[in-house]
Design a protein around this motif. Structure first.
Motif, PDB file in Angstrom:
ATOM      1  N   PHE A  99       0.826  -1.199   0.000  1.00 23.90           N
ATOM      2  CA  PHE A  99       0.000   0.000   0.000  1.00 23.90           C
ATOM      3  C   PHE A  99       0.864   1.255   0.000  1.00 23.90           C
ATOM      4  O   PHE A  99       1.941   1.278   0.583  1.00 23.90           O
ATOM      5  CB  PHE A  99      -0.912   0.009   1.227  1.00 23.90           C
ATOM      6  N   ARG A 131       0.334  -0.256   5.156  1.00 23.48           N
ATOM      7  CA  ARG A 131      -0.716  -0.801   6.029  1.00 23.48           C
ATOM      8  C   ARG A 131      -0.249  -2.119   6.616  1.00 23.48           C
ATOM      9  O   ARG A 131      -0.695  -3.182   6.196  1.00 23.48           O
ATOM     10  CB  ARG A 131      -2.006  -1.010   5.241  1.00 23.48           C
ATOM     11  N   LEU A 132       0.640  -2.040   7.551  1.00 25.63           N
ATOM     12  CA  LEU A 132       1.076  -3.249   8.249  1.00 25.63           C
ATOM     13  C   LEU A 132       0.123  -3.512   9.404  1.00 25.63           C
ATOM     14  O   LEU A 132      -0.673  -2.655   9.764  1.00 25.63           O
ATOM     15  CB  LEU A 132       2.497  -3.053   8.773  1.00 25.63           C
ATOM     16  N   PHE A 133       0.195  -4.713   9.977  1.00 28.95           N
ATOM     17  CA  PHE A 133      -0.533  -4.977  11.210  1.00 28.95           C
ATOM     18  C   PHE A 133       0.353  -4.431  12.317  1.00 28.95           C
ATOM     19  O   PHE A 133       1.219  -5.117  12.853  1.00 28.95           O
ATOM     20  CB  PHE A 133      -0.814  -6.467  11.351  1.00 28.95           C
ATOM     21  N   ASN A 175       0.536  -3.564  15.359  1.00 30.15           N
ATOM     22  CA  ASN A 175       0.801  -4.017  16.719  1.00 30.15           C
ATOM     23  C   ASN A 175       1.140  -5.492  16.804  1.00 30.15           C
ATOM     24  O   ASN A 175       1.097  -6.080  17.868  1.00 30.15           O
ATOM     25  CB  ASN A 175      -0.398  -3.708  17.603  1.00 30.15           C
ATOM     26  N   LEU A 176       1.441  -6.084  15.661  1.00 26.89           N
ATOM     27  CA  LEU A 176       1.938  -7.455  15.667  1.00 26.89           C
ATOM     28  C   LEU A 176       3.408  -7.391  15.292  1.00 26.89           C
ATOM     29  O   LEU A 176       3.877  -6.419  14.700  1.00 26.89           O
ATOM     30  CB  LEU A 176       1.153  -8.315  14.672  1.00 26.89           C
ATOM     31  N   GLU A 216       5.073 -12.033  12.792  1.00 26.38           N
ATOM     32  CA  GLU A 216       3.646 -12.356  12.706  1.00 26.38           C
ATOM     33  C   GLU A 216       3.025 -11.751  11.451  1.00 26.38           C
ATOM     34  O   GLU A 216       2.168 -12.367  10.814  1.00 26.38           O
ATOM     35  CB  GLU A 216       2.917 -11.838  13.950  1.00 26.38           C
ATOM     36  N   MET A 232       3.865 -14.086   8.811  1.00 27.86           N
ATOM     37  CA  MET A 232       3.131 -15.345   9.006  1.00 27.86           C
ATOM     38  C   MET A 232       1.687 -15.204   8.527  1.00 27.86           C
ATOM     39  O   MET A 232       1.111 -16.142   7.969  1.00 27.86           O
ATOM     40  CB  MET A 232       3.172 -15.756  10.482  1.00 27.86           C
ATOM     41  N   ILE A 233       1.099 -14.034   8.765  1.00 16.41           N
ATOM     42  CA  ILE A 233      -0.273 -13.813   8.300  1.00 16.41           C
ATOM     43  C   ILE A 233      -0.323 -13.877   6.780  1.00 16.41           C
ATOM     44  O   ILE A 233      -1.293 -14.355   6.191  1.00 16.41           O
ATOM     45  CB  ILE A 233      -0.805 -12.473   8.841  1.00 16.41           C
ATOM     46  N   ARG A 261       5.265  -1.562  13.983  1.00 18.70           N
ATOM     47  CA  ARG A 261       5.298  -0.097  13.984  1.00 18.70           C
ATOM     48  C   ARG A 261       6.542   0.470  14.651  1.00 18.70           C
ATOM     49  O   ARG A 261       6.768   1.667  14.627  1.00 18.70           O
ATOM     50  CB  ARG A 261       4.037   0.457  14.641  1.00 18.70           C
ATOM     51  N   ARG A 285       5.697  -9.497   3.508  1.00 20.85           N
ATOM     52  CA  ARG A 285       4.361 -10.004   3.797  1.00 20.85           C
ATOM     53  C   ARG A 285       3.640 -10.366   2.492  1.00 20.85           C
ATOM     54  O   ARG A 285       2.960 -11.396   2.412  1.00 20.85           O
ATOM     55  CB  ARG A 285       3.568  -8.946   4.566  1.00 20.85           C
TER      56      ARG A 285
END
Lengths: 273, 334, 357
Positions: A96, A100-102, A104-105, A109, A112-113, A162, A176
């Motif tokens: 993006f 747009r990462l996750f 707080n993981l 992870e 892995m997602i 983050r 990712r």
């Protein structure tokens, strides 16, 4: 090599073909009749001034919006009406423009997602932890580590996404996306906000990814990067395709110069000549 | 036909109260995209405060006309509710303005519980009978002597509601404060840069919503003749449904939604029993016919399902048209 | 808690700790019974609330979907059990048949509610689920006409206890010189189920499915772009949460022997949510602590508030129940303002809530 502007052919070398894509938002024609073809194994640039429709094309391609007309054929089959997750499953992964990462993981992870779509364990597997599930978990983790190393953020595996520096976040997003085993990797301004050194190493990464067999679609404002890394380039302006061809050819194209420098400037140049 | 007209009048009366409460939800939502879950409680506090004033004045035998006593009740309730609204915003919502959505929703639930139980301690655990000091007078609307009527209380509620809606529209569209509110709703940061005191505008929005709510509370108390510390919950939820039905964030939508919901409820309660009376189908089954011979009303859903309508409307609207009937016309948000 | 469970880091200490906790849990009901059987019952209800809180945690904590009508699934489970094991319809199925049915029916309701509403944004979803919870309660209250299904506000009475052959959970039996009363037997049963549910929760969280939920909670658009079928995953979270609620409801029915719609009001939904929030959304241990705290709070207050008021004022001014509710309201507000991640926050949730403030 086809001449710039030729309609895409459904030949065997084509991975993704867009045919007559139209998309309108209210009174704005974001994309009008855009056609293009990306060949297997190439790095294909998508450029154009701000608001030219690049990200709209990305969003239509990845199923976030549906085109008003036209369609995409990817790897021999149409993408019509597929949702974003189905598009990802078919083998198009994206990043993006505004990361747009996750957030707080952990970095690990996050990657892995990315493996989710290529793995199978369901609720019962999760609850029972049968050998097959455990094997799969180990494989996911291993692959995720590999990918972090591959993009060069292996040391930060257990840091929260983050907390990573900006350049590493861009790389993590690429890792990712790669975790979904894409055939086409679509990158939305991966060099935005990077300094010259970081951009240079990003270029190395892109070439390595392509060398390992993944086709790349690249939106980028950094012309130096685009011109040095892209095999071919598609130029959009006001939602219309104004040029397509090799980096060198596009650079010389008067329509492209006019779009980038402004119509008046181009006219003046002509007048002066 | 008379039944229909009567239910319509009841519905419009109820609906105008919903509309006033819905305005409170929609104003706050429009400006900071927060569901002020505790707004129903503000309405309840309004009803309760006015109750105390009315009982005190009427009990003291004050030489005032009944209408003046009710008015006095409202005049005390309004500033109290404004203060409650202001406090809610200042203490519980402002610190969370940038938090994830769930956080202010959860504080709002907590505040609801606190307000309810404080009210219970101050007033009573039991329903309080609202003094019926204004003599109810019914006016016939049709030639039928047993037909549809409208009471003076209903007329007063309608008149007050319309006046308040008009006042609010004038405030939002004709005054500097209104412009500031609309600007803040559009973009807080930019409004701040233009010299608008965003915090003050948001606080004032809560104050105005509280004021509207208090009047609604007095109207509900007077209309139903009862006040209870839990009355705010269901009323608030229905008003919120009304706001969503009309298009949350949209002032005209809240009014339309309130009226519609009131009418839907009244007509629903009036007709659902008859519509779902299984005895219409008595000839389909022998057993049913026998039962209907004993009791001609084998009703599937009676008027005791009245409260379900608001929730069903809410769910249907959110599922099929989340932007509500009037949509969220961005320029109209206040 | 984590140190005790860390069997790899320090195995001897960990196992010794676990053994101690285990023994304490086994002896607990007799200690409680010595104080009065009521305390065993209170503990059993507290464990049921732990179930509920853990079920809701899947929905709220893992997947980030705020559900304010969760108690409806508890109600569905409870009524399924009550109707299939009581004189009301004169059906008496064994509990091990009904509990799965209750879970399945609750799950079905979860899917029915979730399928159309899960695309809604967080706060709208909260209100819709709240409305759904109220609808269920209104129906339970009124489905006594024209055909008596739920027996209306009177509720269902004389619900069968758990029974395996001649062994009933209602009777007191002597074993090894100890008196095993009904509540004590239920306690052990609940303890076993609780262990299973904790294990399931922990495993779910650390799995492909759990990661997908977390991804959705963090950024739905990105999750979808990574190939996660967000709609199915949210439905799954909803369905699992609902099933947990259904099972807990069935056990509630059997243990109480009597249920009525009054047990399933909105406040109960909010109470369960508060347990999750208080303990720390997404953290299994935190949620358990939150559930136990809020479950025992009224009892503790009952034994403190009354004497204190008597001593101070010579009479009781405010009932303990009201004080409990006030404390509970303040707890919700203060937690969100000062400790939004809960008493025992999960690592990820804590960081998220802190950064955005």
């Amino acid at each position: 090599m086809s001449a710039p502007g030729t309609a895409p052919q459904a030949d065997a070398g084509v991975l993704l073909a867009g045919r007559g894509i139209n998309k309108r938002f209210g009174g704005v024609q974001a994309l009008s009749d855009v056609s293009f073809a990306i060949r297997k194994g190439e790095i294909y640039g998508l450029i154009g001034p701000n608001g030219a429709g690049k990200t709209s094309l990305f969003n239509v391609l990845t199923g976030i919006y549906t085109p008003d007309s036209g369609n995409f054929v990817f790897d021999g089959a149409p993408l019509d009406g597929l949702k974003p997750n189905e598009v990802a499953k078919r083998g198009i992964a994206r990043t993006f423009q505004n990361i747009r990462l996750f957030a707080n993981l952990s970095a690990l992870e996050n990657v892995m997602i990315g493996r989710h779509v290529r793995t199978r364990a369901g609720v019962f597997g999760a609850m029972l932890r049968n050998p097959a599930t455990l094997d799969e978990e180990r494989a996911i983790e291993r692959r995720a580590f590999e990918l972090l190393e591959y993009v060069g953020v292996g040391r930060r595996a257990n840091d929260l996404a983050r907390h990573l520096p900006y350049g590493d976040q861009r790389r993590l997003e690429i890792a990712r996306a790669l975790a979904t085993d894409p055939k086409l990797l679509a990158l939305d301004e991966p060099a935005a906000g990077m300094n010259a050194t970081e951009t240079e190493s990003l270029k190395g990464l892109l070439e390595r990814i392509r060398g390992d067999g993944t086709t790349i679609l690249l939106i980028e404002h950094d012309m130096k990067l685009v011109m040095s890394v892209c095999d071919r380039v598609l130029v959009l302006d006001y939602g219309k395709k104004i040029a397509e061809g090799t980096a060198g050819a596009v650079q010389e194209d008067p329509a492209v110069i006019s779009a980038y420098l402004g119509g008046d400037v181009a006219l003046n140049l002509k007048g002066a000549a | 036909m008379d039944i229909f007209i009567q239910q319509l009048i009841n519905g419009v009366t109820l609906g105008s109260v919903y509309a006033i409460v819905a305005l409170g939800y929609t104003m706050v939502y429009g400006i900071i995209q927060l569901i002020n879950f505790a707004h129903g409680e503000v309405v309840m506090i309004g009803a309760m405060v006015a109750y105390s004033v009315i009982v005190a004045l009427a009990g003291a035998g004050a030489p005032l006309p009944p209408l003046a006593i009710v008015l006095a009740g409202a005049l005390v309730a309004i500033p109290v509710c404004m203060a409650v609204g202001f406090t809610l915003e200042r203490v519980a919502y402002r610190p969370l303005r940038r938090a994830p959505r769930l956080a202010p929703l959860i504080t709002a639930i907590g505040l609801s519980i606190i307000l309810q139980h404080l009210a219970m301690i101050v007033w009573s655990r039991n329903p309080l009978p609202y003094p019926q000091i204004v003599k109810s007078v019914s006016y016939h609307l049709t030639g039928n002597p047993n037909g549809a009527t409208i009471t003076n209380v209903q007329i007063a509620i309608l008149a007050v509601s319309v006046a308040m809606m008009a006042g609010l529209m004038a405030l939002v569209y004709k005054t500097r404060l209104g412009i500031a509110m609309r600007a803040t709703a559009q973009n807080q940061a930019v409004a701040g840069l233009m010299g608008i005191d965003v915090n003050k505008v948001i606080a004032l929005t809560f104050v105005i919503a509280g004021g509207l709510g208090s009047v609604a509370g007095v109207m509900v108390g007077t209309y139903y003749g009862i006040a209870h510390y839990q009355m705010g919950f269901l009323l608030g939820l229905k008003a919120f449904s009304a706001a969503v039905l009309g298009g949350i964030g949209n002032l005209a939508g809240a009014m339309l939604g309130g009226m519609l919901l009131g009418i839907i409820e009244a007509l629903g309660a009036g007709y659902v029993g008859d519509l779902t009376n299984l005895c219409h189908f008595a000839d389909w089954s022998e057993a049913l016919a026998q039962r209907c011979a004993v009791d001609p009303n084998v009703v599937l859903f009676g008027s005791n399902y009245q409260d379900v309508f608001a929730f069903i409307v809410l769910i249907l609207v959110l599922v099929f048209r989340p932007s509500g009937l009037l949509g969220e016309r961005v320029a109209d948000r206040a | 808690m984590r140190a005790i469970l860390d069997t790899k880091g320090n195995p001897k200490l960990a196992w010794a700790g676990l053994a101690l906790v285990g023994i304490a849990l086994l002896v607990l009901p007799f200690a409680l019974a010595a104080m009065g059987t009521a305390w065993v019952r209170i503990t059993n209800l507290a464990i049921l609330f732990v179930f509920l809180a853990l079920g809701l945690n899947i929905v709220v904590g893992f997947a980030g979907l705020l559900d304010l009508g969760y108690i409806a699934f508890y109600a569905v489970g409870a009524y399924v059990y009550a109707l299939l094991a009581s004189p009301h319809f004169n059906i008496h199925l064994p509990f091990w048949v009904i509990l799965p049915i209750g879970a399945a029916v609750a799950c079905m309701f979860g899917v029915l509610l979730g399928a159309p509403t899960l695309k809604l944004r967080g706060d709208y979803l909260a209100i819709v689920t709240l409305g759904f919870g109220e609808i269920i309660r209104i129906f339970l209250n009124n489905l006594s006409q024209p055909v008596n299904i739920t027996n209306g506000p009177q509720g269902v009475t004389l619900i069968d206890p758990f029974r395996i052959g001649p062994f009933s959970f209602r009777d007191t039996e002597a074993f090894l010189g100890l008196a095993f009363s009904g509540p004590i037997k239920y306690y052990y049963f609940l303890l076993v189920v609780l262990l299973a549910i904790i294990v399931i929760n922990l495993r779910l969280q650390d799995s492909r499915i759990g990661r997908a939920w977390e991804a959705i909670r963090e950024d739905e658009v990105a999750a979808r772009a990574m190939g996660i079928n967000t709609r199915n995953m949210k439905l799954l979270a909803f369905a699992m949460g609902a099933s947990f609620g259904g099972i807990a409801g069935g056990m509630f029915s059997a243990i109480q022997g009597f249920i009525s719609p009054e047990s399933f009001i909105l406040l109960e939904s909010i109470m369960v949510l508060a347990m999750v929030v208080l303990g720390g959304m997404g953290n299994v241990w935190g949620v358990i602590v939150g559930a136990l705290l809020l479950s025992f709070a009224p009892e503790v207050l009952r034994y403190t508030v009354e004497p204190v008021q008597q001593a101070l004022f010579g009479r009781m001014l405010v009932e303990p129940e009201v004080i409990r509710m006030l404390l509970f309201g303040f707890a919700l507000v203060l937690m969100m303002l000062f400790r939004p991640a809960g008493l025992l926050p999960s690592a990820t949730r804590k960081r998220e809530l802190e950064v955005r403030r």
